[in-house]
Design a protein around this motif. Structure first.
Motif, PDB file in Angstrom:
ATOM      1  N   SER A 198      25.218 -10.112  59.439  1.00  0.00           N
ATOM      2  CA  SER A 198      25.118  -8.963  60.346  1.00  0.00           C
ATOM      3  C   SER A 198      24.673  -7.725  59.565  1.00  0.00           C
ATOM      4  O   SER A 198      25.232  -7.400  58.514  1.00  0.00           O
ATOM      5  N   LYS A 212      19.381  -8.629  57.312  1.00  0.00           N
ATOM      6  CA  LYS A 212      19.315  -9.943  57.944  1.00  0.00           C
ATOM      7  C   LYS A 212      17.913 -10.548  57.856  1.00  0.00           C
ATOM      8  O   LYS A 212      17.745 -11.711  57.470  1.00  0.00           O
ATOM      9  N   GLU A 234      34.471  -5.785  61.119  1.00  0.00           N
ATOM     10  CA  GLU A 234      33.729  -6.977  61.540  1.00  0.00           C
ATOM     11  C   GLU A 234      34.071  -7.270  63.011  1.00  0.00           C
ATOM     12  O   GLU A 234      35.189  -7.667  63.330  1.00  0.00           O
ATOM     13  N   ASP A 264      29.570  -9.508  65.297  1.00  0.00           N
ATOM     14  CA  ASP A 264      29.224  -9.700  63.882  1.00  0.00           C
ATOM     15  C   ASP A 264      29.582 -11.119  63.445  1.00  0.00           C
ATOM     16  O   ASP A 264      28.789 -11.797  62.772  1.00  0.00           O
ATOM     17  N   GLU A 306      27.287 -13.719  64.875  1.00  0.00           N
ATOM     18  CA  GLU A 306      26.039 -13.744  64.092  1.00  0.00           C
ATOM     19  C   GLU A 306      26.204 -14.589  62.831  1.00  0.00           C
ATOM     20  O   GLU A 306      25.298 -15.324  62.434  1.00  0.00           O
TER      21      GLU A 306
END
Length: 431
Positions: free
Chosen positions: A257, A270, A300, A304, A307
């Motif tokens: 993330s 990313k 987080e 997140d 991901e």
């Protein structure tokens, strides 16, 4: 005067293993007998090389010290010394809390330890080591410290800035290891890809790897702890082109993330991460990627974390480890962020990633059934010869359990036929 035998106990990572091996070589040079991590020894002096990286490691170090304090109290040992990361970071606190320890030393105090034990530190044998690994493989530490400043990491606070070891010293050390029978070199550092920038003005890891490939007797070279940001292009070329370099890379990505990567101060986003992985796999066909991930870092979110799960699904890493975030005092995240993810959520997220990875590992292993692979033999166990392929590092990765009608010596290389697979182990027959 007969000097006491010394038991050197090592905790933590392979970098600590190398430090202990250098210390033992210095002690032996002074005529002092050493044993490594022995529970059945008459050694009356104990030196503990501690880890201070994360909470669990610190707890293990403290418990080990206290166990030997009990041994000293009960007259089983006479002297107890402590060095390494925990001792470097918390020396004053430890001296106050555990006065039974005769002396605490920092990470760079090997000369002082040798002197305290009645020896004299020799600058002429700084590349010598007393191996504690099986004699066919060894770790080669190419630098100390780290310049990266990741938000969660205490290593720069403990070990300082990055300091590369000169290439000629590393080549000499590797040559000495080869003469001792080492066949596999595992190149390590806190950040291997930074190697050379401080003393040569530019990254020199690729050149170092090429020099190591020239050493007679070294058959495999394996690279650990590569930092993903600013990954040197020439390292990809050398892994691809040098037959001695294992098609294997330990490269800790930690997260995917963008908000987490920024907060972790990783220096990569990313898009760049996916692009680097694609480049590695395109240019080094069949490469096994090992990574480490971190769950529960401050802020987080569920998105997140999803991901991160999708990243694991997309990339299907050959090897993966995950840690719940542990706040370390005086790091960026401890000073600037709030540790606001509950411990049970951190652990649940780590468990979810490992459950997913177990499935991926099992599927990856099933694809290896029927293939012929070259392995190095590590040991025998429960009627099998235990070996590893170039895609597997010792102690952390897949082992291959081999049936063979002929005896197979540790450190020898053999072709095997993979016959069956489990999540993390393979079975094979020697050809």
């Amino acid at each position: 005067m007969k000097r006491d035998k010394i038991n050197v106990v090592t905790l933590g990572c392979s970098k600590n293993t190398v430090d202990s091996e250098h210390l033992m070589a210095q002690l032996q040079h002074n005529g002092i007998e050493t044993v490594f991590d022995s529970n059945s020894t008459d050694a009356k002096t104990v030196i503990i090389n501690t880890c201070g990286f994360i909470g669990d490691a610190k707890e293990e170090s403290i418990n080990t010290i206290l166990n030997f304090v009990d041994a000293k109290t009960n007259g089983l040992i006479d002297r107890l010394y402590v060095f390494g990361c925990l001792s470097q970071r918390y020396k004053n606190d430890l001296e106050a809390e555990i006065p039974e320890v005769d002396r605490f030393f920092g990470v760079n105090d090997i000369p002082e330890i040798v002197k305290t034990l009645g020896g004299e530190f020799s600058t002429e044998i700084t590349t010598s080591r007393s191996l504690t690994t099986p004699k066919h493989y060894a770790y080669l530490k190419i630098s100390e410290g780290c310049n990266r400043g990741c938000g969660y990491c205490a290593i720069p606070l403990i070990r300082g800035k990055h300091i590369s070891i000169p290439m000629e010293e590393l080549v000499t050390e590797a040559e000495l290891l080869a003469k001792k029978g080492v066949k596999e070199l595992i190149v390590i550092a806190q950040d291997t890809t930074f190697y050379g920038r401080d003393i040569y003005g530019r990254p020199k890891l690729a050149e170092l790897l090429s020099e190591l490939c020239k050493i007679k007797g070294i058959e495999w070279i394996r690279l650990h702890y590569a930092y993903p940001a600013d990954f040197p292009e020439d390292v990809i070329d050398v892994i691809s082109n040098e037959s001695k370099i294992c098609k294997y890379l330990d490269i800790p990505f930690q997260h995917i993330s963008n908000s987490q990567l920024r907060s972790m101060r990783r220096g990569i986003n990313k898009e760049q991460t996916y692009a680097l992985i694609e480049k590695l796999r395109q240019n080094i066909p069949g490469i096994a990627l090992r990574t480490t991930l971190l769950t529960g870092y401050p802020d987080e979110s569920e998105s997140d974390f999803e991901e991160l799960m999708q990243f694991v699904r997309d990339i299907r890493f050959e090897r993966l480890g995950v840690f719940p975030y542990s706040e370390e005092e005086n790091t960026y995240s401890a000073l600037k962020l709030v540790d606001n993810i509950p411990p049970e959520v951190k652990q649940q997220r780590a468990d979810a990633i490992m459950e997913l990875q177990n499935k991926i590992s099992a599927e990856n292993n099933l694809k290896r059934i029927g293939k012929t692979e070259t392995v190095i033999i590590d040991r025998t166990e429960n009627g099998f010869y235990i070996g590893r392929s170039q895609y597997d590092s010792p102690e952390v990765d897949t082992e291959i359990l081999i049936s063979s009608a002929k005896p197979l010596k540790p450190g020898s290389f053999h072709k095997v036929h993979i016959t069956s697979a489990e999540d993390y182990d393979l079975y094979a027959e020697c050809i």
